[in-house]
Design an enzyme around this catalytic site. Sequence first.
Site, PDB file in Angstrom:
ATOM      1  N   LYS A 175       0.856  -1.190   0.000  1.00 51.35           N
ATOM      2  CA  LYS A 175       0.000   0.000   0.000  1.00 51.35           C
ATOM      3  C   LYS A 175       0.893   1.241   0.000  1.00 51.35           C
ATOM      4  O   LYS A 175       1.477   1.613   1.012  1.00 51.35           O
ATOM      5  CB  LYS A 175      -0.894  -0.018   1.236  1.00 51.35           C
ATOM      6  CG  LYS A 175      -1.632   1.283   1.528  1.00 51.35           C
ATOM      7  CD  LYS A 175      -2.674   1.621   0.478  1.00 51.35           C
ATOM      8  CE  LYS A 175      -3.508   2.824   0.898  1.00 51.35           C
ATOM      9  NZ  LYS A 175      -2.708   4.067   1.048  1.00 51.35           N
ATOM     10  N   GLU A 251       9.533   0.914  11.279  1.00 49.22           N
ATOM     11  CA  GLU A 251      10.624   1.884  11.212  1.00 49.22           C
ATOM     12  C   GLU A 251       9.969   3.241  11.315  1.00 49.22           C
ATOM     13  O   GLU A 251       9.245   3.670  10.414  1.00 49.22           O
ATOM     14  CB  GLU A 251      11.400   1.712   9.904  1.00 49.22           C
ATOM     15  CG  GLU A 251      12.728   2.464   9.901  1.00 49.22           C
ATOM     16  CD  GLU A 251      12.593   3.894   9.416  1.00 49.22           C
ATOM     17  OE1 GLU A 251      12.700   4.812  10.267  1.00 49.22           O
ATOM     18  OE2 GLU A 251      12.369   4.104   8.219  1.00 49.22           O
ATOM     19  N   CYS A 284      13.966  10.449   7.643  1.00 47.41           N
ATOM     20  CA  CYS A 284      13.803  10.014   9.031  1.00 47.41           C
ATOM     21  C   CYS A 284      15.114  10.038   9.804  1.00 47.41           C
ATOM     22  O   CYS A 284      15.121  10.224  11.019  1.00 47.41           O
ATOM     23  CB  CYS A 284      13.170   8.626   9.084  1.00 47.41           C
ATOM     24  SG  CYS A 284      14.096   7.353   8.205  1.00 47.41           S
ATOM     25  N   GLU A 383       9.649  15.482  16.385  1.00 47.80           N
ATOM     26  CA  GLU A 383      10.115  15.322  15.017  1.00 47.80           C
ATOM     27  C   GLU A 383       9.379  16.319  14.129  1.00 47.80           C
ATOM     28  O   GLU A 383       8.165  16.226  13.945  1.00 47.80           O
ATOM     29  CB  GLU A 383       9.872  13.895  14.525  1.00 47.80           C
ATOM     30  CG  GLU A 383      10.427  13.656  13.135  1.00 47.80           C
ATOM     31  CD  GLU A 383      10.219  12.248  12.632  1.00 47.80           C
ATOM     32  OE1 GLU A 383      11.135  11.698  12.016  1.00 47.80           O
ATOM     33  OE2 GLU A 383       9.122  11.702  12.868  1.00 47.80           O
TER      34      GLU A 383
END
Length: 478
Positions: A175, A251, A284, A383
């Site tokens: 997906k 992750e 990331c 973040e």
Amino acid sequence: MLIDGGLTEALSGARYENINPATESVLGTTADAGTGDLDAAIAAARRAFDETTWATDHEFRARCLLQLHDAIASEEDQLRAELVAEVGTPVKVTYMGQLRWPLAEAFRWPAQMISNFEWERCLPDRDIKGVAHHRDVFKEPVGVVGAIIPWNYPFEITANKLGPALATGNTVVLKPAPDTPWNATRIGRLIAECTDIPAGVVNIVTSSDRRIGAALVTDPRVDMISFTGSTQVGRDIMAAGAPTLKRLFLELGGKSAMIVCDDADFAKVLPASGAACIHAGQTCTSLTRLLLPRSRYGAAIEQLADVWRNIPRGDPNDPKVLCGPLVNSVQRDRVDNHVRRAEQQGARIVVGGKPMPGFDRGYFYEPTLIADVTTAMDIARDEVFGPVLVAIPYDDDDDAVRIANDSIYGLAGAVYSESTQRAKSIARRVRAGVLSVNGGMWYGADAPFGGFKSSGVGRQNGVEGLETYTETKVVGWV
């Protein structure tokens, strides 16, 4: 889409628009799947795993993975242009982690490892009441893997999920993110047209409806979810998958620290901080916290200001640009809200701090350097996922390690020192999954990647990544 070996539209006929984040123009449309399409994809993956030899035919899997590599490599230039258009990635980044690096290894290395992986091993015999009991350990595929892909490095992440998952004999329902579907549908077309991968082994389902990903997580026919994305969504997936005891690879987010020791050559090292702006900071592993010795903090901020004012920015088609647009208006506004809150909490905006001037269209944000940051501020803890660097002073090596570890995240980090031994010693104390010492590169299909703490569960790539997609069975016999 690719479902059960066929290239197909959604059952409803629905399509949705794919938007260029640099121009806000419509690139075209994409099949917009519903629950019926997802059900067909999962059923096909389940059947392909349960009823074909895919899970057991090692030589065939290796050949198919190499076919897929060759097929994608033959369209590298088209894929590059497509990534620049739909992701907004600077074209320069496609010659690094966005395309060139994963294309070189993501399918070939797992294909080669099929013949080298320890699929079975013998344990020492056990003598029980005078009878020798023999024992074997086997590694077997998990089954049907639901792979959910983010928008920031979509090809890289797709390739590094498909390669290990297929090499270990699993089938996949993939997906892609709604914002960046075309790189995935290209892979689907190449699988159908250029490889011998059997029908149902790989299914690619595009949808603007994020509930389709949620349905993939809860379906009992799916044995494992492999997800890359935000920590909050990772928590939601873990909770949603609990009733069916889903195996998980997650992750997730990061707030990684770049530690510059007091003996470092600042003129050489500080320009490396600009890497936090690569692809508008939508990476990331970006080193978004810069830890500087307090004794050199003021001078370092002045040097950094010159670096950050001159970071190449703008049109992602310009080969000199490192900082292109954010993926959409929601992400741009989110970044700006983080910066505004930092100001409210007492931080100082040294460079940038606003949407990029000179662009009437597109989701651009200036490279932004923020100083006078304390570890208690939100900007030091959250973040941001944008081109924003915060500079934090520290007192000594122990203090630097303490600050680096004072985070819910533990994905990446870096240490710079004239003494490699000192830098390596500090790196070993930082609780993160991947570390760079003096610019050393850890990336590769053979290198396990993942994070500590809220940065994830499990590892992708490397032998550990192959093991992520396997179950372990022990058989005892006399």
